[in-house]
Every structure is written in C-alpha cells, then in structure tokens.
Design a protein around this motif. Structure first.
Motif, PDB file in Angstrom:
ATOM      1  N   LEU A 135       0.816  -1.207   0.000  1.00 25.34           N
ATOM      2  CA  LEU A 135       0.000   0.000   0.000  1.00 25.34           C
ATOM      3  C   LEU A 135       0.856   1.266   0.000  1.00 25.34           C
ATOM      4  N   ALA A 136       2.034   1.187   0.610  1.00 26.41           N
ATOM      5  CA  ALA A 136       2.939   2.336   0.633  1.00 26.41           C
ATOM      6  C   ALA A 136       3.695   2.490  -0.684  1.00 26.41           C
ATOM      7  N   GLY A 137       3.579   1.493  -1.565  1.00 25.01           N
ATOM      8  CA  GLY A 137       4.238   1.571  -2.853  1.00 25.01           C
ATOM      9  C   GLY A 137       5.746   1.513  -2.767  1.00 25.01           C
ATOM     10  N   ARG A 138       6.232   0.669  -1.864  1.00 27.50           N
ATOM     11  CA  ARG A 138       7.686   0.539  -1.715  1.00 27.50           C
ATOM     12  C   ARG A 138       8.054  -0.935  -1.707  1.00 27.50           C
ATOM     13  N   PRO A 139       9.322  -1.266  -1.998  1.00 27.63           N
ATOM     14  CA  PRO A 139       9.735  -2.681  -1.995  1.00 27.63           C
ATOM     15  C   PRO A 139       9.507  -3.305  -0.619  1.00 27.63           C
ATOM     16  N   MET A 143      11.195  -9.069  -0.090  1.00 27.51           N
ATOM     17  CA  MET A 143      11.797  -9.131  -1.417  1.00 27.51           C
ATOM     18  C   MET A 143      13.184  -8.494  -1.446  1.00 27.51           C
ATOM     19  N   SER A 144      13.754  -8.286  -0.287  1.00 30.17           N
ATOM     20  CA  SER A 144      15.121  -7.775  -0.208  1.00 30.17           C
ATOM     21  C   SER A 144      16.025  -8.854   0.376  1.00 30.17           C
ATOM     22  N   ARG A 145      17.315  -8.565   0.450  1.00 37.96           N
ATOM     23  CA  ARG A 145      18.263  -9.529   1.028  1.00 37.96           C
ATOM     24  C   ARG A 145      18.322  -9.416   2.550  1.00 37.96           C
ATOM     25  N   ASP A 146      17.570  -8.479   3.126  1.00 40.98           N
ATOM     26  CA  ASP A 146      17.551  -8.352   4.586  1.00 40.98           C
ATOM     27  C   ASP A 146      17.067  -9.651   5.216  1.00 40.98           C
ATOM     28  N   ILE A 147      17.651  -9.989   6.352  1.00 36.47           N
ATOM     29  CA  ILE A 147      17.221 -11.188   7.072  1.00 36.47           C
ATOM     30  C   ILE A 147      15.935 -10.834   7.818  1.00 36.47           C
ATOM     31  N   TYR A 148      14.806 -11.176   7.207  1.00 39.85           N
ATOM     32  CA  TYR A 148      13.492 -10.755   7.701  1.00 39.85           C
ATOM     33  C   TYR A 148      12.623 -11.947   8.083  1.00 39.85           C
ATOM     34  N   ARG A 190      23.292  -5.024  12.861  1.00 42.91           N
ATOM     35  CA  ARG A 190      24.538  -5.352  12.170  1.00 42.91           C
ATOM     36  C   ARG A 190      24.399  -5.329  10.647  1.00 42.91           C
ATOM     37  N   HIS A 191      23.232  -4.925  10.164  1.00 39.37           N
ATOM     38  CA  HIS A 191      22.974  -4.851   8.718  1.00 39.37           C
ATOM     39  C   HIS A 191      23.238  -6.200   8.045  1.00 39.37           C
ATOM     40  N   LEU A 192      22.803  -7.263   8.692  1.00 36.93           N
ATOM     41  CA  LEU A 192      23.027  -8.598   8.147  1.00 36.93           C
ATOM     42  C   LEU A 192      22.119  -8.848   6.951  1.00 36.93           C
ATOM     43  N   GLN A 193      22.629  -9.564   5.977  1.00 36.46           N
ATOM     44  CA  GLN A 193      21.861  -9.930   4.791  1.00 36.46           C
ATOM     45  C   GLN A 193      22.077 -11.401   4.477  1.00 36.46           C
ATOM     46  N   PRO A 195      23.276 -14.529   2.447  1.00 34.02           N
ATOM     47  CA  PRO A 195      24.439 -14.682   1.554  1.00 34.02           C
ATOM     48  C   PRO A 195      24.010 -14.713   0.101  1.00 34.02           C
ATOM     49  N   VAL A 196      24.908 -14.300  -0.759  1.00 34.63           N
ATOM     50  CA  VAL A 196      24.607 -14.195  -2.181  1.00 34.63           C
ATOM     51  C   VAL A 196      24.176 -15.536  -2.767  1.00 34.63           C
ATOM     52  N   TRP A 197      24.793 -16.631  -2.287  1.00 34.01           N
ATOM     53  CA  TRP A 197      24.473 -17.942  -2.872  1.00 34.01           C
ATOM     54  C   TRP A 197      23.076 -18.424  -2.509  1.00 34.01           C
ATOM     55  N   LEU A 198      22.424 -17.748  -1.527  1.00 34.01           N
ATOM     56  CA  LEU A 198      21.034 -18.062  -1.198  1.00 34.01           C
ATOM     57  C   LEU A 198      20.073 -17.007  -1.728  1.00 34.01           C
ATOM     58  N   THR A 199      20.559 -16.175  -2.632  1.00 32.55           N
ATOM     59  CA  THR A 199      19.745 -15.093  -3.182  1.00 32.55           C
ATOM     60  C   THR A 199      19.502 -15.337  -4.646  1.00 32.55           C
ATOM     61  N   LEU A 200      18.265 -15.179  -5.093  1.00 31.30           N
ATOM     62  CA  LEU A 200      17.913 -15.371  -6.500  1.00 31.30           C
ATOM     63  C   LEU A 200      18.476 -14.219  -7.314  1.00 31.30           C
ATOM     64  N   ARG A 201      19.251 -14.566  -8.363  1.00 36.47           N
ATOM     65  CA  ARG A 201      19.840 -13.550  -9.220  1.00 36.47           C
ATOM     66  C   ARG A 201      19.495 -13.827 -10.673  1.00 36.47           C
ATOM     67  N   GLU A 202      19.467 -12.768 -11.469  1.00 40.03           N
ATOM     68  CA  GLU A 202      19.196 -12.923 -12.887  1.00 40.03           C
ATOM     69  C   GLU A 202      20.445 -13.415 -13.612  1.00 40.03           C
TER      70      GLU A 202
END
Length: 202
Positions: A135-139, A143-148, A190-193, A195-202
């Motif tokens: 509703l806020a029109g933001r990502p 859908m980010s790499r943040d550990i959520y 700690r701004h943890l995200q 890891p890249v190998w667990l992230t979907l990439r194009e």
C-alpha cells in the motif's frame, strides 16, 4: 489474558508502522487510520480465514480500537517514532514477533498440526508488513536480502516445539517472541543480509 494483552500491543505496533511507512507523503488523518488498520488487522484476518475460524476483530472490537490508537499516535507524534528508518524496523520486528507467536498458538488451539502452526504463524507475522509495504508503494522487506522472514520462522519453530514437546513450559510464548525479536534486532543492528548464494539472481 497474557496473550490478549500481547495481541492488542502487536495490533497497535503494526498500526504505527503502517502510518510511519507513508507519513511523509501528505497522508490525512482518515487515511492514516485506514492504513494503520489494514496493516494491523490484515495478517490475523488472513490467518482466521485460512483456518476457517471467526475473524478475531469481528468478535472483539478492542483490536480495532488498538489499531486506531496506534495509527493516531503515529499520525500525531510520528516524530517520536520516526527519528530513523531503523526505528521503524525495530517496531516492525516487535509487531511481527508478537503476531507470529499469537497466531501459532491459535492454530495449535484449533487442534491443527505443528507444521501448520509454523506456516500460518509465519504468514501472519509477515502478512501485515507485506500489506503495509504494498500500500505504501515501496519494496517489501521480504523481497530484499535483509534477514526478515528467517527470524520469524526460527522463533515460531522454537515456540511450536516448546508447546508440542514441553507443554508444561509456561514461558513458551515469551521465548518465541524473544527469539524472533532478538534475532531480527541483531540483523537490523549489524545490517546482516542473506548470503549471495542463497539469493535469486538474474
């Protein structure tokens, strides 16, 4: 009573995050209340529809009042909550922790399985935040790499395992909420995200 107080608190917190997400966009007071309510009540409503139970806020209007109070608090004294974006993330973590454990407990009370309780707990925990961000029109945070979602899944699993295998343990809900919030708070601090190998990439 303990769960009831937690759920009212979570409702107010999610309403606050819903308003703060768009507070800088010229939102009027009625729009703030409606956005806060949708954010606060959306996840729990989805849970109740899925388990075919009575929708919680239709049976007890105090949840709506809690959402209204939270939305108005964010509207009138938003500066108090909105000093940094990180503050919003901590509030979101607290609301998600409370809602997740409450949802999982309700699912178990309906006699459904432990895995079902974990799945619906996670859906409820992230549901309000997803609705808010759309509703806020933001990502969305999901859908980010943040550990959520990971802290929510972890804490919900801790709670459900305690309830299933140590039913006499009186602090299962407190442990589950603390596990989610502390894990998520550490990730924020700690701004943890992921890891890249667990992230979907194009």
């Amino acid at each position: 009573m303990r769960y009831y107080v937690f759920e009212l608190a979570g409702t107010a917190i999610f309403a606050i995050t819903g308003v703060l997400a768009v507070a800088r966009r010229g939102l009027d007071v009625l729009g703030a209340v409606m956005l806060g309510l949708v954010t606060a009540l959306g996840g729990g409503t989805l849970r109740d529809v899925i388990i075919r139970g009575p929708v919680f806020w239709l049976e007890d209007f105090n949840y709506v009042w809690a959402g209204i109070v939270g939305a108005l608090a964010a509207f009138w004294i938003g500066w108090f909550f909105r000093s940094t974006y990180r503050g919003l993330l901590y509030l979101d973590a607290a609301g998600a922790a409370i809602f997740t454990v409450i949802a999982a407990n309700k699912v178990l009370a309906y006699g459904l399985s432990a895995p079902t309780a974990v799945v619906l707990g996670v859906i409820t925990g992230i549901g309000g935040g997803l609705i808010r961000d759309v509703l806020a029109g933001r990502p969305t945070l999901l859908m980010s790499r943040d550990i959520y979602a990971t802290p929510i899944l972890f804490g919900c699993s801790v709670f459900v395992l305690c309830r299933s295998y140590v039913p006499e343990f009186a602090y299962a809900s407190t442990l589950g909420i603390a596990a989610i919030f502390i894990f998520r708070a550490i990730a924020i601090h700690r701004h943890l995200q992921m890891p890249v190998w667990l992230t979907l990439r194009e």
